[in-house]
Design a protein around this motif. Sequence first.
Motif, PDB file in Angstrom:
ATOM      1  N   ARG A  87       0.843  -1.185   0.000  1.00  0.00           N
ATOM      2  CA  ARG A  87       0.000   0.000   0.000  1.00  0.00           C
ATOM      3  C   ARG A  87       0.884   1.244   0.000  1.00  0.00           C
ATOM      4  N   ARG A  88       0.431   2.239  -0.742  1.00  0.00           N
ATOM      5  CA  ARG A  88       1.046   3.556  -0.677  1.00  0.00           C
ATOM      6  C   ARG A  88      -0.053   4.594  -0.869  1.00  0.00           C
ATOM      7  N   HIS A  89      -0.009   5.661  -0.081  1.00  0.00           N
ATOM      8  CA  HIS A  89      -0.942   6.766  -0.245  1.00  0.00           C
ATOM      9  C   HIS A  89      -0.321   7.834  -1.135  1.00  0.00           C
ATOM     10  N   LEU A  90      -1.095   8.310  -2.090  1.00  0.00           N
ATOM     11  CA  LEU A  90      -0.667   9.389  -2.982  1.00  0.00           C
ATOM     12  C   LEU A  90      -1.463  10.642  -2.652  1.00  0.00           C
ATOM     13  N   ASP A  91      -0.805  11.789  -2.787  1.00  0.00           N
ATOM     14  CA  ASP A  91      -1.426  13.037  -2.368  1.00  0.00           C
ATOM     15  C   ASP A  91      -0.875  14.171  -3.228  1.00  0.00           C
ATOM     16  N   TRP A  92      -1.775  14.868  -3.924  1.00  0.00           N
ATOM     17  CA  TRP A  92      -1.342  15.992  -4.771  1.00  0.00           C
ATOM     18  C   TRP A  92      -2.165  17.227  -4.423  1.00  0.00           C
ATOM     19  N   THR A  93      -1.504  18.364  -4.256  1.00  0.00           N
ATOM     20  CA  THR A  93      -2.194  19.618  -3.988  1.00  0.00           C
ATOM     21  C   THR A  93      -1.840  20.638  -5.057  1.00  0.00           C
ATOM     22  N   PHE A  94      -2.859  21.219  -5.658  1.00  0.00           N
ATOM     23  CA  PHE A  94      -2.708  22.259  -6.667  1.00  0.00           C
ATOM     24  C   PHE A  94      -3.178  23.585  -6.072  1.00  0.00           C
ATOM     25  N   VAL A  95      -2.335  24.599  -6.133  1.00  0.00           N
ATOM     26  CA  VAL A  95      -2.716  25.941  -5.715  1.00  0.00           C
ATOM     27  C   VAL A  95      -2.769  26.805  -6.974  1.00  0.00           C
ATOM     28  N   PHE A  96      -3.895  27.458  -7.210  1.00  0.00           N
ATOM     29  CA  PHE A  96      -4.056  28.211  -8.453  1.00  0.00           C
ATOM     30  C   PHE A  96      -4.803  29.507  -8.189  1.00  0.00           C
ATOM     31  N   THR A  97      -4.655  30.441  -9.106  1.00  0.00           N
ATOM     32  CA  THR A  97      -5.311  31.744  -9.004  1.00  0.00           C
ATOM     33  C   THR A  97      -6.185  31.974 -10.225  1.00  0.00           C
ATOM     34  N   VAL A  98      -7.377  32.498  -9.982  1.00  0.00           N
ATOM     35  CA  VAL A  98      -8.260  32.955 -11.058  1.00  0.00           C
ATOM     36  C   VAL A  98      -8.292  34.477 -10.998  1.00  0.00           C
ATOM     37  N   ALA A  99      -7.967  35.123 -12.101  1.00  0.00           N
ATOM     38  CA  ALA A  99      -7.933  36.583 -12.161  1.00  0.00           C
ATOM     39  C   ALA A  99      -9.294  37.124 -12.607  1.00  0.00           C
ATOM     40  N   ASP A 100      -9.879  37.961 -11.774  1.00  0.00           N
ATOM     41  CA  ASP A 100     -11.153  38.615 -12.080  1.00  0.00           C
ATOM     42  C   ASP A 100     -11.078  40.068 -11.598  1.00  0.00           C
ATOM     43  N   PRO A 101     -10.215  40.883 -12.205  1.00  0.00           N
ATOM     44  CA  PRO A 101     -10.012  42.249 -11.707  1.00  0.00           C
ATOM     45  C   PRO A 101     -11.241  43.141 -11.840  1.00  0.00           C
ATOM     46  N   ASP A 102     -12.161  42.784 -12.745  1.00  0.00           N
ATOM     47  CA  ASP A 102     -13.354  43.602 -12.953  1.00  0.00           C
ATOM     48  C   ASP A 102     -14.549  43.121 -12.131  1.00  0.00           C
ATOM     49  N   ASP A 103     -14.331  42.085 -11.278  1.00  0.00           N
ATOM     50  CA  ASP A 103     -15.408  41.545 -10.434  1.00  0.00           C
ATOM     51  C   ASP A 103     -16.629  41.114 -11.249  1.00  0.00           C
ATOM     52  N   ARG A 104     -16.387  40.432 -12.363  1.00  0.00           N
ATOM     53  CA  ARG A 104     -17.499  39.950 -13.181  1.00  0.00           C
ATOM     54  C   ARG A 104     -18.193  38.754 -12.559  1.00  0.00           C
ATOM     55  N   GLY A 105     -17.433  37.937 -11.829  1.00  0.00           N
ATOM     56  CA  GLY A 105     -17.973  36.718 -11.265  1.00  0.00           C
ATOM     57  C   GLY A 105     -17.742  35.529 -12.192  1.00  0.00           C
ATOM     58  N   TYR A 106     -17.636  34.340 -11.617  1.00  0.00           N
ATOM     59  CA  TYR A 106     -17.334  33.154 -12.425  1.00  0.00           C
ATOM     60  C   TYR A 106     -17.706  31.900 -11.635  1.00  0.00           C
ATOM     61  N   GLU A 107     -17.891  30.803 -12.378  1.00  0.00           N
ATOM     62  CA  GLU A 107     -18.132  29.489 -11.793  1.00  0.00           C
ATOM     63  C   GLU A 107     -16.901  28.620 -12.019  1.00  0.00           C
ATOM     64  N   LEU A 108     -16.506  27.860 -10.992  1.00  0.00           N
ATOM     65  CA  LEU A 108     -15.425  26.890 -11.112  1.00  0.00           C
ATOM     66  C   LEU A 108     -16.014  25.493 -11.214  1.00  0.00           C
ATOM     67  N   VAL A 109     -15.559  24.728 -12.193  1.00  0.00           N
ATOM     68  CA  VAL A 109     -15.967  23.330 -12.333  1.00  0.00           C
ATOM     69  C   VAL A 109     -14.709  22.476 -12.408  1.00  0.00           C
ATOM     70  N   GLN A 110     -14.638  21.461 -11.563  1.00  0.00           N
ATOM     71  CA  GLN A 110     -13.485  20.565 -11.551  1.00  0.00           C
ATOM     72  C   GLN A 110     -13.858  19.229 -12.158  1.00  0.00           C
ATOM     73  N   SER A 111     -12.955  18.683 -12.966  1.00  0.00           N
ATOM     74  CA  SER A 111     -13.118  17.340 -13.519  1.00  0.00           C
ATOM     75  C   SER A 111     -11.852  16.537 -13.243  1.00  0.00           C
ATOM     76  N   ASN A 112     -12.017  15.299 -12.801  1.00  0.00           N
ATOM     77  CA  ASN A 112     -10.900  14.381 -12.603  1.00  0.00           C
ATOM     78  C   ASN A 112     -11.092  13.179 -13.510  1.00  0.00           C
ATOM     79  N   ARG A 113     -10.020  12.783 -14.181  1.00  0.00           N
ATOM     80  CA  ARG A 113     -10.062  11.594 -15.026  1.00  0.00           C
ATOM     81  C   ARG A 113      -8.910  10.668 -14.636  1.00  0.00           C
ATOM     82  N   LEU A 114      -9.224   9.410 -14.399  1.00  0.00           N
ATOM     83  CA  LEU A 114      -8.239   8.386 -14.060  1.00  0.00           C
ATOM     84  C   LEU A 114      -8.089   7.481 -15.281  1.00  0.00           C
ATOM     85  N   HIS A 115      -6.913   7.522 -15.927  1.00  0.00           N
ATOM     86  CA  HIS A 115      -6.734   6.846 -17.217  1.00  0.00           C
ATOM     87  C   HIS A 115      -5.418   6.079 -17.204  1.00  0.00           C
ATOM     88  N   GLY A 116      -5.503   4.763 -17.153  1.00  0.00           N
ATOM     89  CA  GLY A 116      -4.291   3.953 -17.133  1.00  0.00           C
ATOM     90  C   GLY A 116      -4.618   2.472 -17.085  1.00  0.00           C
TER      91      GLY A 116
END
Length: 329
Positions: A87-116
């Motif tokens: 057994r081994r545990h895997l762990d990945w952390t992504f830190v990211f920035t979304v730029a919205d300087p005009d305050d328009r607003g946005y939706e975030l949608v995440q998708s994960n695909r496991l392919h192997g």
Amino acid sequence: MRIAVATLAVSASIAAAQVPISLDDFTDITAIGQRSSNYVAADTRSELFATSFNEQTPICFEMVNQVRFVSAYTADLGGPTAAKTWRRHLDWTFVFTVADPDDRGYELVQSNRLHGYITLLGPERSPGTGPAAAEDLFASVSLNTRFDDDASDGVDTGLSNLQSRLVVSASRQSDPADLMVNDLIDDSASASLGTFTGTRQFAVRITTQTAPSVVTLLNPAFGDGALRFGARSGYVQDPLVVPAMLDALVGEPTDLSDSDLGVFFTLGVTFTPKPGDFDKSDVVNISDLFAFVNAFTQTPPDPRTDWDGNGTINISDLFAFINEFTNAP
């Protein structure tokens, strides 16, 4: 392992053409796991292989991260006949920035695909092992997602949460009638992370640590197995590795390229359209009016033309859109 990633420069206007998403940091951890016997040779490793930024439409963008990993295992014929586990545990952390300087607003949608590939080789594929064992070989992987909606405030609002938001998983086992398993796994899931306004830094953690059997290879006495998701194991020169397993790790003629395999973490960002921008081109002009009328008059009407949001499409929606269109800035 932590990798600092260069941040994209983003203009104040979405229409300025640069994708308003940046990957700021990536942390790759292979946690200490469990090996049930000294007669097991095994290896687990992973890497961030590629990151790409794409413009889907003038107001819809995506960041795609491909992480490749392998967990490979072989059990020595000279060991005890009790089950041997890796057994081994895997762990990945992504830190990211979304730029919205005009305050328009946005939706975030995440998708994960496991392919192997999940590859299992029973005793009959190992030299000199005699008849097949009655027990199975087993391998599984399960990836769970955590989300922090503000990575810059110093407060962990979700990365440590044990409740799974988004899960992709796969498992396979062999039996005496099917001692060679080399199955292509392709599992995916997606979910909205919410709507936000303004430039903000987020964090997403993809981990196997909440599943009871996360990256597990189990067999009764001897045999080989691997979770092959684009990376190669470094243990293949070990004398415990049998030729059949080495062949499987190198790949069969029908195998996909390593560049096609892995965990694909996709973050989609869709900004709020401007008033009257029906075609979502980020420009309000007569094309939007024509597009709305065409969608409104088709049979049945396009669901997007329910402009007043009351669940019924009628002439009121046409008037509502025309009013918004004519009063657009």
